[in-house]
Design a protein around this motif. Structure first.
Motif, PDB file in Angstrom:
ATOM      1  N   UNK A  54     -31.406  37.465 -36.020  1.00 25.51           N
ATOM      2  CA  UNK A  54     -31.074  36.981 -34.679  1.00 25.51           C
ATOM      3  C   UNK A  54     -30.513  35.558 -34.729  1.00 25.51           C
ATOM      4  N   UNK A  55     -31.062  34.711 -35.606  1.00 20.91           N
ATOM      5  CA  UNK A  55     -30.504  33.360 -35.763  1.00 20.91           C
ATOM      6  C   UNK A  55     -29.074  33.434 -36.275  1.00 20.91           C
ATOM      7  N   UNK A  56     -28.818  34.333 -37.222  1.00 17.87           N
ATOM      8  CA  UNK A  56     -27.444  34.507 -37.723  1.00 17.87           C
ATOM      9  C   UNK A  56     -26.512  34.936 -36.598  1.00 17.87           C
ATOM     10  N   UNK A  57     -26.972  35.867 -35.751  1.00 17.76           N
ATOM     11  CA  UNK A  57     -26.152  36.331 -34.628  1.00 17.76           C
ATOM     12  C   UNK A  57     -25.905  35.226 -33.606  1.00 17.76           C
ATOM     13  N   UNK A  58     -26.853  34.295 -33.469  1.00 18.69           N
ATOM     14  CA  UNK A  58     -26.704  33.182 -32.521  1.00 18.69           C
ATOM     15  C   UNK A  58     -25.657  32.178 -32.993  1.00 18.69           C
ATOM     16  N   UNK A  59     -25.331  32.203 -34.278  1.00 21.01           N
ATOM     17  CA  UNK A  59     -24.310  31.323 -34.856  1.00 21.01           C
ATOM     18  C   UNK A  59     -24.578  29.842 -34.572  1.00 21.01           C
ATOM     19  N   UNK A  60     -25.805  29.425 -34.810  1.00 17.00           N
ATOM     20  CA  UNK A  60     -26.224  28.042 -34.555  1.00 17.00           C
ATOM     21  C   UNK A  60     -25.358  27.052 -35.328  1.00 17.00           C
ATOM     22  N   UNK A  61     -24.884  27.460 -36.499  1.00 20.83           N
ATOM     23  CA  UNK A  61     -24.044  26.580 -37.309  1.00 20.83           C
ATOM     24  C   UNK A  61     -22.765  26.161 -36.583  1.00 20.83           C
ATOM     25  N   UNK A  62     -22.336  26.959 -35.617  1.00 22.98           N
ATOM     26  CA  UNK A  62     -21.096  26.646 -34.898  1.00 22.98           C
ATOM     27  C   UNK A  62     -21.340  25.930 -33.562  1.00 22.98           C
ATOM     28  N   UNK A  63     -22.595  25.705 -33.207  1.00 24.98           N
ATOM     29  CA  UNK A  63     -22.884  25.035 -31.944  1.00 24.98           C
ATOM     30  C   UNK A  63     -22.415  23.588 -32.006  1.00 24.98           C
ATOM     31  N   UNK A  64     -21.983  23.077 -30.867  1.00 23.82           N
ATOM     32  CA  UNK A  64     -21.632  21.663 -30.770  1.00 23.82           C
ATOM     33  C   UNK A  64     -22.898  20.828 -30.890  1.00 23.82           C
ATOM     34  N   UNK A  65     -22.728  19.543 -31.174  1.00 21.21           N
ATOM     35  CA  UNK A  65     -23.893  18.662 -31.285  1.00 21.21           C
ATOM     36  C   UNK A  65     -24.538  18.423 -29.926  1.00 21.21           C
ATOM     37  N   UNK A  66     -23.736  18.270 -28.860  1.00 23.00           N
ATOM     38  CA  UNK A  66     -24.272  17.933 -27.540  1.00 23.00           C
ATOM     39  C   UNK A  66     -23.840  18.945 -26.488  1.00 23.00           C
ATOM     40  N   UNK A  67     -24.775  19.288 -25.619  1.00 23.14           N
ATOM     41  CA  UNK A  67     -24.506  20.099 -24.434  1.00 23.14           C
ATOM     42  C   UNK A  67     -25.126  19.366 -23.252  1.00 23.14           C
ATOM     43  N   UNK A  68     -24.357  18.431 -22.714  1.00 19.69           N
ATOM     44  CA  UNK A  68     -24.838  17.557 -21.645  1.00 19.69           C
ATOM     45  C   UNK A  68     -23.816  17.517 -20.518  1.00 19.69           C
ATOM     46  N   UNK A  69     -24.236  17.121 -19.309  1.00 17.51           N
ATOM     47  CA  UNK A  69     -23.283  16.946 -18.207  1.00 17.51           C
ATOM     48  C   UNK A  69     -22.223  15.911 -18.604  1.00 17.51           C
ATOM     49  N   UNK A  70     -21.061  15.975 -17.955  1.00 15.47           N
ATOM     50  CA  UNK A  70     -19.947  15.117 -18.344  1.00 15.47           C
ATOM     51  C   UNK A  70     -20.244  13.631 -18.261  1.00 15.47           C
ATOM     52  N   UNK A  71     -20.812  13.160 -17.183  1.00 20.09           N
ATOM     53  CA  UNK A  71     -21.033  11.727 -17.040  1.00 20.09           C
ATOM     54  C   UNK A  71     -22.278  11.302 -17.796  1.00 20.09           C
ATOM     55  N   UNK A  72     -23.410  11.338 -17.141  1.00 25.06           N
ATOM     56  CA  UNK A  72     -24.666  10.988 -17.793  1.00 25.06           C
ATOM     57  C   UNK A  72     -25.652  12.126 -17.606  1.00 25.06           C
ATOM     58  N   UNK A  73     -26.611  12.183 -18.511  1.00 24.83           N
ATOM     59  CA  UNK A  73     -27.654  13.183 -18.364  1.00 24.83           C
ATOM     60  C   UNK A  73     -28.528  12.883 -17.156  1.00 24.83           C
ATOM     61  N   UNK A  74     -29.255  13.883 -16.729  1.00 24.89           N
ATOM     62  CA  UNK A  74     -30.176  13.733 -15.603  1.00 24.89           C
ATOM     63  C   UNK A  74     -31.500  13.232 -16.175  1.00 24.89           C
ATOM     64  N   UNK A  75     -32.031  12.180 -15.578  1.00 20.94           N
ATOM     65  CA  UNK A  75     -33.210  11.513 -16.152  1.00 20.94           C
ATOM     66  C   UNK A  75     -34.389  12.451 -16.392  1.00 20.94           C
ATOM     67  N   UNK A  76     -34.736  13.284 -15.415  1.00 24.14           N
ATOM     68  CA  UNK A  76     -35.900  14.156 -15.578  1.00 24.14           C
ATOM     69  C   UNK A  76     -35.514  15.612 -15.835  1.00 24.14           C
ATOM     70  N   UNK A  77     -34.329  15.817 -16.402  1.00 28.76           N
ATOM     71  CA  UNK A  77     -33.855  17.175 -16.675  1.00 28.76           C
ATOM     72  C   UNK A  77     -34.664  17.820 -17.804  1.00 28.76           C
ATOM     73  N   UNK A  78     -34.650  19.133 -17.817  1.00 29.57           N
ATOM     74  CA  UNK A  78     -35.204  19.888 -18.929  1.00 29.57           C
ATOM     75  C   UNK A  78     -34.296  19.640 -20.128  1.00 29.57           C
ATOM     76  N   UNK A  79     -34.879  19.241 -21.250  1.00 34.21           N
ATOM     77  CA  UNK A  79     -34.098  18.920 -22.440  1.00 34.21           C
ATOM     78  C   UNK A  79     -34.562  19.779 -23.613  1.00 34.21           C
ATOM     79  N   UNK A  80     -33.604  20.130 -24.478  1.00 30.89           N
ATOM     80  CA  UNK A  80     -33.927  20.885 -25.678  1.00 30.89           C
ATOM     81  C   UNK A  80     -33.189  20.275 -26.868  1.00 30.89           C
ATOM     82  N   UNK A  81     -33.766  20.447 -28.039  1.00 28.62           N
ATOM     83  CA  UNK A  81     -33.136  20.002 -29.286  1.00 28.62           C
ATOM     84  C   UNK A  81     -33.486  21.006 -30.359  1.00 28.62           C
ATOM     85  N   UNK A  82     -32.504  21.354 -31.166  1.00 29.31           N
ATOM     86  CA  UNK A  82     -32.698  22.315 -32.236  1.00 29.31           C
ATOM     87  C   UNK A  82     -32.127  21.749 -33.526  1.00 29.31           C
TER      88      UNK A  82
END
Length: 126
Positions: A54-82
């Motif tokens: 399943x990890x191979x199918x997710x193609x994590x190696x091709x994910x971008x480094x950041x997935x954030x809103x264009x301007x600034x992140x939301x202070x109390x937003x749900x955040x994830x890091x892998x």
């Protein structure tokens, strides 16, 4: 040895997973989110293969480094890091809820093998 670290922070608390595997996956979870429990465990060879596939199918190696809103992140937003260490290379990606890479749902499917309530980590639509 392959290694995956996943950190999820939200208003309910944090969830931190460390998983390492070759033939068999060993994992440790540290969390203070009420829906989950801190624990450690091991998957069978069959479960480990399914997880790795399943990890191979997710193609994590091709994910971008950041997935954030264009301007600034939301202070109390749900955040994830892998962080995925595979074949002696390290891949890092992080973002906020609703800003998830293509394949993130497959990653959550992999977590579901040992984390029954893994859908918690998906952005929830109204």
């Amino acid at each position: 040895m392959n290694r995956l670290e996943y950190k999820f922070d939200c208003l309910d608390g944090h969830y931190f997973l460390i998983a390492q595997w070759d033939e068999v996956l060993n994992y440790e979870i540290d969390t203070d989110i009420a829906e989950f429990e801190s624990r450690s465990g091991e998957l069978s060879a069959e479960g480990t293969k399914k997880f790795a596939d399943l990890l191979d199918q997710a193609k994590i190696e091709s994910w971008e480094k950041e997935y954030l809103p264009e301007n600034e992140g939301i202070e109390d937003a749900v955040k994830w890091k892998l962080v995925l260490c595979k074949d002696e290379k390290e891949y890092v990606s992080y973002g906020e809820e609703s800003f998830e890479p293509y394949g993130y749902e497959l990653f959550v499917d992999a977590l579901r093998i040992f984390e029954e309530k893994a859908d918690y980590f998906l952005a929830k639509g109204e």
